[in-house]
Every structure is written in structure tokens, then in C-alpha cells.
Design a protein around this motif. Structure first.
Motif, PDB file in Angstrom:
ATOM      1  N   GLN A   1       2.393   5.176  -0.379  1.00 22.71           N
ATOM      2  CA  GLN A   1       2.147   6.471   0.248  1.00 22.71           C
ATOM      3  C   GLN A   1       1.192   7.304  -0.613  1.00 22.71           C
ATOM      4  O   GLN A   1       0.238   7.880  -0.148  1.00 22.71           O
TER       5      GLN A   1
ATOM      6  N   ARG B   1      -8.066   9.318   9.570  1.00 20.88           N
ATOM      7  CA  ARG B   1      -6.914   8.514   9.875  1.00 20.88           C
ATOM      8  C   ARG B   1      -7.196   7.524  10.999  1.00 20.88           C
ATOM      9  O   ARG B   1      -6.881   6.343  10.897  1.00 20.88           O
TER      10      ARG B   1
ATOM     11  N   PRO C   1       0.806   4.999   4.728  1.00 22.41           N
ATOM     12  CA  PRO C   1      -0.397   4.978   3.895  1.00 22.41           C
ATOM     13  C   PRO C   1      -1.402   6.055   4.261  1.00 22.41           C
ATOM     14  O   PRO C   1      -2.177   6.488   3.416  1.00 22.41           O
ATOM     15  N   PHE C   2      -1.395   6.491   5.529  1.00 19.40           N
ATOM     16  CA  PHE C   2      -2.454   7.415   5.941  1.00 19.40           C
ATOM     17  C   PHE C   2      -1.931   8.834   6.137  1.00 19.40           C
ATOM     18  O   PHE C   2      -2.599   9.679   6.706  1.00 19.40           O
TER      19      PHE C   2
ATOM     20  N   ASN D   1      -1.291   7.744  -4.201  1.00 16.02           N
ATOM     21  CA  ASN D   1      -2.340   6.957  -4.828  1.00 16.02           C
ATOM     22  C   ASN D   1      -1.788   6.300  -6.078  1.00 16.02           C
ATOM     23  O   ASN D   1      -1.387   6.968  -7.016  1.00 16.02           O
TER      24      ASN D   1
ATOM     25  N   ARG E   1      -9.984   5.948  -1.270  1.00 20.09           N
ATOM     26  CA  ARG E   1      -8.878   5.458  -2.104  1.00 20.09           C
ATOM     27  C   ARG E   1      -7.979   4.531  -1.299  1.00 20.09           C
ATOM     28  O   ARG E   1      -7.509   3.517  -1.801  1.00 20.09           O
ATOM     29  N   LYS E   2      -7.740   4.917  -0.031  1.00 20.93           N
ATOM     30  CA  LYS E   2      -6.897   4.076   0.817  1.00 20.93           C
ATOM     31  C   LYS E   2      -7.549   2.728   1.041  1.00 20.93           C
ATOM     32  O   LYS E   2      -6.893   1.692   1.026  1.00 20.93           O
ATOM     33  N   ARG E   3      -8.857   2.747   1.278  1.00 21.73           N
ATOM     34  CA  ARG E   3      -9.571   1.486   1.491  1.00 21.73           C
ATOM     35  C   ARG E   3      -9.441   0.597   0.253  1.00 21.73           C
ATOM     36  O   ARG E   3      -9.189  -0.603   0.354  1.00 21.73           O
TER      37      ARG E   3
ATOM     38  N   VAL F   1       0.869  -1.183   0.000  1.00 24.69           N
ATOM     39  CA  VAL F   1       0.000   0.000   0.000  1.00 24.69           C
ATOM     40  C   VAL F   1       0.900   1.226   0.000  1.00 24.69           C
ATOM     41  O   VAL F   1       1.573   1.512   0.980  1.00 24.69           O
TER      42      VAL F   1
ATOM     43  N   MET G   1      -9.348   4.830   9.827  1.00 28.69           N
ATOM     44  CA  MET G   1      -8.592   3.880   9.023  1.00 28.69           C
ATOM     45  C   MET G   1      -7.740   2.960   9.906  1.00 28.69           C
ATOM     46  O   MET G   1      -7.593   1.788   9.621  1.00 28.69           O
TER      47      MET G   1
END
Lengths: 258, 284
Positions: free
Chosen positions: B110, B197, B188-189, B112, B167-169, B108, B200
């Protein structure tokens, strides 16, 4: 500006130019050099109504509709290969840039000698003119493509054709479409050059014949048809682009469309 | 492969005894003598190492260090995106060279790195398709993952239509889709607002409990590292080396939103902070 106003402004501009032309014709400038909108309209109507237009238009359209897509395909494929295999790009780069610098008009007689007077040589000339923008845009797209996409896709298990067609081509598709759209007018130029040099039919032939007897109204009729062809191609390619790049934010796509 | 997986009970045991070190069991990752040097315009730069570290399966570990210490580089070396100048990386006791194309590593990033030309579901499906999963199984797996990370309602949206948290999910779902042994997460967050955050964090811990992955989490945020991890590796300033390895003295499950009040947080923080502080001061 809203679309309605933009179209309105375009119409207003067209009317203004036509009005000025009509006004100037015979008053400030001799009519035999610039003809006039009314006379050109009459000739355009006759050209279409008499059916004289069709053999010319179909000859020109044929060479564009075959040569242009072929030029696009060859340009994208070659740009891709040379962009992905750096050594090839380094070896062949100067040759392609060099050839691009030579006016099509200088090459056209060669094609006509090789392929004869007719569709084949015109298709070759159209291919030649449209090839370069697609080639260079594809090539440049690969050069400044984010390599992270590729290494990341490989970590996700992508290889071979998944990598080429599923990652790299979509990643550079905006560049490819820039090439496709900017070479659309060139396809009309290529076809016309071919017809100027040697051809039996085509809008270019018609323009050349009219110009050679100082028939300015006829010349303008041909030019107007060529302009309409360019605009039509632009509308078609832009529609295709808007659908193909539907994954881009609307605003970004809108900027491309303008 | 020898010790490629461990049972649920072994895993529970590891998690309940975060302080026990040097146990004999399969290592998810072993890093041996990793160094990174590169040539810049102003001469040779020693960026990283030498570093030795190992992470047992099922653990959640963090790497913290001052910015520029090379912690992301270390993660990228484990993933194979960056070649080390010296040293070896072993994933499940097997030596790896270059990008791991055997689908044992989920990453994952940093930034996108989702494919903008694919919709949410297609992004999650991409690795499965690339790895030749049959269509029916792919469908089922994607539905599972969409639900796991809570983005089912955004399945047909393009990436630009998603918020940063979404997007992180999706990136996490994509990384988990092919069930890798190891999940590497590079700050990642970092780009999310503090509320998103924490949400997440909670999600990540839940997913981690459910999937039993080994996670290596790179961050510059000490609180984040403590809140999530079993162990925290502290890196020195550049050229980054491992300065210390601190066990987090908190039990699980943890309440992310009251993490400061939890027993063991302060004591861990007090051990960690001086170590990191030294590096920051030396840096300044």
C-alpha cells in the motif's frame, strides 16, 4: 539565506569579536590575562614560520587520523551487533551507558599506563571518545528502523550479507553519519586530553606548557589551531556525508549540512 | 511440482469462463481455516477469520471489505509477513510458514517500500541480485521490466525523484522481476489521483494479460474490484470472514475508462453492493 551572506556574516562576526578583544585588551582587562589579537597573530606566525608547529601538529593529527576512524568502525560494528541481537544489547547496554558517563580524563591515565606515553595511548583515548556517539547512533538507528524494509527484502530473496550490507546498513546510514559527524569534534578533545595527561608532543602539550607559565598568547595559539582542526574535520565528514547520502532529497541533505 | 504451471490455452479457457467454479486444477493459493487473534491493551482481539479461500492459477481476484475488516492482514498472512493464530496457507499446494523466501510471491504494498538509497533500475534489480542471477541476465531482465511498466527514462533516478504513479510502476516491476507465481497487491493505487489510477488499472491489466500471473488484489473500492477482477471476495466487518464470492460478469479485454458502460458491470455491481452495504451499515 544564500550561502554568500552566511559566509559574510561569519566573517563579520569574527572581525567583531577580534575587534572587541583588541579593544578590551589592556584597557578594560589586563593584557596578561587575555593577551590580544595582534600578539596572538604574531605568535601564531612565529609558531608556523619557525617550524615549531610541525612536530606538535603531526603528533595530534596522527592520533586523530588513526584513532577517530577506528573509533567510528568499532562504534558502528558494536552498535550494529548489539542492535541486531537484542539479548546482547539488553545485557551490555547498562555497562556501555555507565562507561560513557565517566569523563575521558578519568580513563586517560589508565590508557597511558597500559599503552605507554606516545601514539598508542593517544589513539586509544581518541577511539574511546569517538566510539560512543557512533555506537549509540547506530544502535538507535537499528531500534527505530522500519522492520518492513527487512521483511520485504527477505520476501525479495535477500539474506545474510545482502540483508546486512544491502538493506540494513543503508537504511540506518543517516543515523550512522549523525554519529560520525557528532564525534568528529570529540576526536580533537580526546587527542588533547591525552596530550594534557602525558605526551611528548602535540598541540595539547603546547597549550599545557604555555598555560603553565601563564603565556596567554601561546595558549590562544594552541586553542585556535584546535578550533581549526575541528572545523576541518567537520568539513571533511560533511562532504563525505553529502556524497554517501546522495539518495536523500536535496532539502533533507541540506538540513543535515547546516 | 504437480501442476505448477498451466498452458496458455488452459489459461484462456479459465479467463473465458469466469463463472465456472470447483474445477480440478492447480491452485495458486489455498487458505485453510485462517484466523488471527492478538492481545491488545484492552484484552484479546479477534481480528480475522476463520477464512477458507482458494485461487486458481492465472486468475485475477479482488478482496473487498469495510475498512478494518482485516483484508490487508489476510494478504500479509499469505505473504508471510504476519503469522496466523490458526490455519494454513498453501502456495502451489505447498504449505508455507513465515515469509516466502522461495521467490514465489510478488508483493506490491500500500505504501512505498522501494529502497530510497537505490535508483529505479537498481530497485528492480535488487531481488535478482539477491537471488544470484548472473549480471548479463539481470541487465537484460531489468531493461525488459523498465519497458514493460514504462519507466525506462527514469532508470537512473532516485525514488524521491519519482511521482506517486511512477513509484507504483517501479514497485510492480520489482515484484514481477523474479517471475513469481503469485502477485499480491495491497490497495496499491489508493494514494493516487483518479486519472493516474485508471491509467494504472489499464497498465495492470495489460501486464497481467502479458505475464499470466495470479493476482490477489485488496481494495475497499468496489468499482476498482469489478473493473479488474475475474472474481470478487467480499469480507464482513471485523472479525473479517468471507461473506460471499461474486463472479464478475464482464468479458475481457475491458475498457477501463468506460467500465460503467460495459455489459455485465451493472449486474455485478448490483450483486456486490448490497453485500458490502450491509457490512458498512453494521459498522456505522
Amino acid at each position: 539565506m544564500p550561502m554568500g551572506m552566511i559566509i559574510g556574516s561569519r566573517i563579520a562576526l569574527t572581525i567583531a569579536v577580534l575587534g572587541l578583544w583588541q579593544l578590551a585588551s589592556g584597557r578594560w582587562i589586563p593584557e596578561w590575562t587575555i593577551s590580544s589579537p595582534t600578539e596572538v597573530s604574531v605568535r601564531l606566525y612565529d609558531f608556523v614560520a619557525s617550524g615549531e608547529i610541525w612536530p606538535h601538529l603531526s603528533a595530534t593529527l596522527q592520533s586523530i587520523l588513526i584513532g577517530y576512524p577506528l573509533g567510528v568502525v568499532v562504534g558502528v560494528v558494536l552498535g550494529y551487533v548489539l542492535g541486531r541481537y537484542r539479548v546482547l544489547g539488553q545485557v551490555l547496554g547498562p555497562f556501555i551507558i555507565g562507561i560513557k558517563g565517566v569523563p575521558t580524563l578519568a580513563f586517560a591515565p589508565l590508557f597511558i599506563v597500559w599503552f605507554g606515553i606516545g601514539l598508542t595511548s593517544k589513539v586509544a583515548i581518541v577511539m574511546f571518545t569517538t566510539f560512543f556517539f557512533c555506537f549509540f547512533n547506530t544502535y538507535a538507528g537499528l531500534r527505530h528502523m522500519d522492520e518492513d524494509f527487512v521483511s520485504f527484502a527477505r520476501l525479495l530473496g535477500a539474506k545474510g550479507s545482502t540483508l546486512s550490507f544491502g538493506v540494513i546498513l543503508p537504511a540506518i546510514s543517516p543515523d550512522i553519519f549523525t554519529g560520525i559527524r557528532s564525534s568528529a569534534p570529540l576526536s580533537v578533545i580526546g587527542a588533547t586530553i591525552g596530550e594534557f595527561v602525558a605526551a611528548r608532543a602535540g598541540i595539547g602539550v603546547y597549550v599545557r606548557q604555555a598555560a603553565s607559565v601563564l603565556d596567554m598568547a601561546g595558549t590562544f595559539v594552541g586553542v585556535i589551531i584546535l578550533v581549526l582542526l575541528v572545523l576541518m574535520l567537520d568539513i571533511i565528514t560533511s562532504r563525505i556525508e553529502q556524497v554517501a547520502l546522495n539518495w536523500m532529497p536535496k532539502r533533507e541533505r541540506g538540513r543535515r549540512a547546516a | 511440482m504437480k501442476g505448477a504451471s498451466i498452458t496458455r490455452s488452459q489459461l484462456e479457457e479459465i479467463r473465458n469462463h469466469p463463472n465456472t467454479e470447483g474445477r480440478t486444477q492447480a491452485l495458486a493459493v489455498r487458505v485453510q481455516g485462517i484466523t488471527k487473534r492478538y492481545q491488545s491493551d484492552s484484552g484479546a482481539v479477534h481480528a480475522l477469520g476463520p477464512i477458507d479461500m482458494s485461487v486458481e492459477q492465472g486468475r485475477f481476484v479482488s478482496i473487498v471489505g469495510p475498512s478494518g475488516c482485516g483484508k490487508s492482514t489476510l494478504l500479509n498472512i499469505i505473504a508471510g509477513f504476519v503469522f496466523p493464530t490458526d490455519g494454513d496457507v498453501y502456495v502451489l499446494d505447498a504449505l508455507t510458514r513465515g515469509i516466502d523466501t522461495n521467490c514465489r510471491i510478488g508483493y506490491v504494498p500500500q505504501d512505498n517500500r522501494l529502497f530510497p538509497w537505490l535508483r529505479t533500475a537498481a530497485n528492480i534489480e535488487f531481488p535478482l541480485k539477491a537471488q544470484g542471477w548472473p549480471k548479463a541476465r539481470r541487465r537484460q531482465r531489468v531493461d525488459e521490466l523498465l519497458a514493460l511498466v514504462g519507466v525506462t527514462q527514469a532508470a537512473n533516478q532516485f525514488i524521491y525523484q519519482l511521482s506517486g504513479g511512477m513509484r507504483k510502476r517501479v514497485a510492480i516491476a520489482q515484484a514481477l522481476s523474479y517471475d513469481p507465481v503469485l502477485l499480491l497487491m495491497d490497495e496499491p493505487f489508493g494514494s493516487l489521483d483518479s486519472q493516474t489510477r485508471m491509467l494504472m488499472h489499464e497498465e495492470l491489466l495489460r501486464i497481467w494479460q502479458e505475464t499470466q500471473k495470479t493476482v490477489i488484489f485488496v481494495t475497499h473500492d468496489m468499482v476498482e474490484a469489478i473493473a479488474l477482477s475475474d472474481r470478487v471476495f467480499v469480507m464482513s466487518r471485523a472479525p473479517g470472514t468471507l461473506k460471499a464470492e461474486i463472479a464478475v460478469e464482464m468479458t475481457r479485454p475491458r475498457d477501463i475508462f468506460y467500465i460503467h458502460g460495459q455489459t455485465g458491470f451493472d449486474s455485478t455491481y448490483e450483486k456486490l453492493w448490497p453485500l458490502l452495504h450491509d457490512e458498512l451499515v453494521r459498522n456505522a
